[in-house]
Design an enzyme around this catalytic site. Structure first.
Site, mmCIF file in Angstrom:
data_model
loop_
_atom_site.group_PDB
_atom_site.id
_atom_site.type_symbol
_atom_site.label_atom_id
_atom_site.label_comp_id
_atom_site.label_asym_id
_atom_site.label_seq_id
_atom_site.Cartn_x
_atom_site.Cartn_y
_atom_site.Cartn_z
ATOM 1 N N THR A 138 0.817 -1.225 0.000
ATOM 2 C CA THR A 138 0.000 0.000 0.000
ATOM 3 C C THR A 138 0.849 1.273 0.000
ATOM 4 O O THR A 138 0.312 2.373 -0.205
ATOM 5 C CB THR A 138 -0.888 0.047 1.254
ATOM 6 O OG1 THR A 138 -0.017 0.126 2.392
ATOM 7 C CG2 THR A 138 -1.777 -1.180 1.380
ATOM 8 N N ASP A 232 20.094 8.946 4.331
ATOM 9 C CA ASP A 232 19.376 8.071 5.277
ATOM 10 C C ASP A 232 20.061 8.141 6.638
ATOM 11 O O ASP A 232 21.188 7.661 6.800
ATOM 12 C CB ASP A 232 19.367 6.630 4.743
ATOM 13 C CG ASP A 232 18.465 5.752 5.587
ATOM 14 O OD1 ASP A 232 18.696 5.657 6.811
ATOM 15 O OD2 ASP A 232 17.507 5.183 5.039
HETATM 16 N N1 URA Z 1 14.500 9.392 6.596
HETATM 17 C C1 URA Z 1 15.825 9.627 6.407
HETATM 18 O O1 URA Z 1 16.673 8.997 7.024
HETATM 19 N N2 URA Z 1 16.179 10.578 5.523
HETATM 20 C C2 URA Z 1 15.286 11.303 4.820
HETATM 21 O O2 URA Z 1 15.685 12.158 4.037
HETATM 22 C C3 URA Z 1 13.917 11.038 5.029
HETATM 23 C C4 URA Z 1 13.550 10.080 5.929
#
Ligand code: URA
Length: 240
Positions: A138, A232
């Protein structure tokens, strides 16, 4: 995507033309979204963790310094009561102390990186966890796991997640807390970097939750990464 403002950085005593220009946080017109003061120190720390060339040890070190600032500022949003004490020279001092019990709740896994910063400021604080992941079918956030202090409804909750992208996971985490009986105005969301759309969405849907963030960025890319962002967070803190 919003245009982020720029400002000359550096001590006030320096003339304007000698101050290097840095991009600073976008303002969010919502009374419960508090952006940390855009000081040269904060901007320098954010510059370190945004840099693709920063190694993992430095990423952890500088993230922890920002997390510490967020926790200290977050604690300013908790109520205090009058507390008068006597000093060793026999004079009384009227001060304050915190009222009420608190706990932390981290949104796994990136939010767990903020737990130590909370522990450093609040000795033996209880910390619950919530695991929310994107459902592959989803594309919506789905709750997989929660483990929270039993008396959480009687506590102020410091919800921890470093990146607020669309706001989907944070909103689901808030719903878990509300379902456990935590009043909305007793939730404080601590965050390093938010997208403007995520911050706006969050503040509109849960207006009584206080958000303390270090920076509201420019926007989101087509994969819902915050831009310019830092990539991230969980990968850079734990595995890269
Ligand atoms: N989570 C992350 O670690 N980085 C992002 O840019 C968005 C969500």
């Amino acid at each position: 995507m919003s245009k982020t403002p720029s400002r000359g950085m550096g001590p006030e005593y320096r003339p304007e033309e000698q101050r290097p220009i840095a991009t600073v946080s976008t303002e969010v017109p919502h009374p419960n979204v508090h952006v940390l003061s855009q000081t040269p120190q904060l901007i320098a720390l954010l510059t370190m963790i945004r840099d693709v060339n920063t190694n993992r040890a430095d990423f952890i070190f500088y993230s922890n310094r920002i997390i510490r600032l967020l926790v200290e500022e977050g604690l300013n949003h908790l109520p205090v009561v009058q507390h008068t004490i006597n000093t060793p020279v026999g004079i009384s001092y009227s001060g304050v102390k915190f009222e009420g019990k608190i706990c932390g709740v981290s949104i796994m896994r990136a939010g767990e990186a903020m737990e130590q910063g909370l522990r450093d400021c609040c000795r033996s604080v209880r910390i619950g966890k919530i695991l929310i992941q994107r459902d592959e079918d989803t594309a919506q956030p789905r709750l997989f796991y929660d483990k929270l202090p039993e008396d959480i409804a009687q506590r102020y909750v410091l919800l921890l997640d470093p990146m607020l992208a669309t706001g989907g996971s944070a909103l689901m985490a808030v719903q878990v807390l509300l379902d456990k009986g935590v009043p909305e105005d007793r939730i404080l969301f601590l965050n390093l970097i938010a997208s403007p759309e995520g911050a706006e969405n969050f503040a509109r849907k849960v207006p009584k939750v206080r958000v303390v963030t270090a920076f509201v960025d420019q926007g989101l890319d087509d994969k819902n990464y915050i831009v310019p962002g830092l990539g991230d967070f969980g990968d850079r803190f734990y595995t890269m």
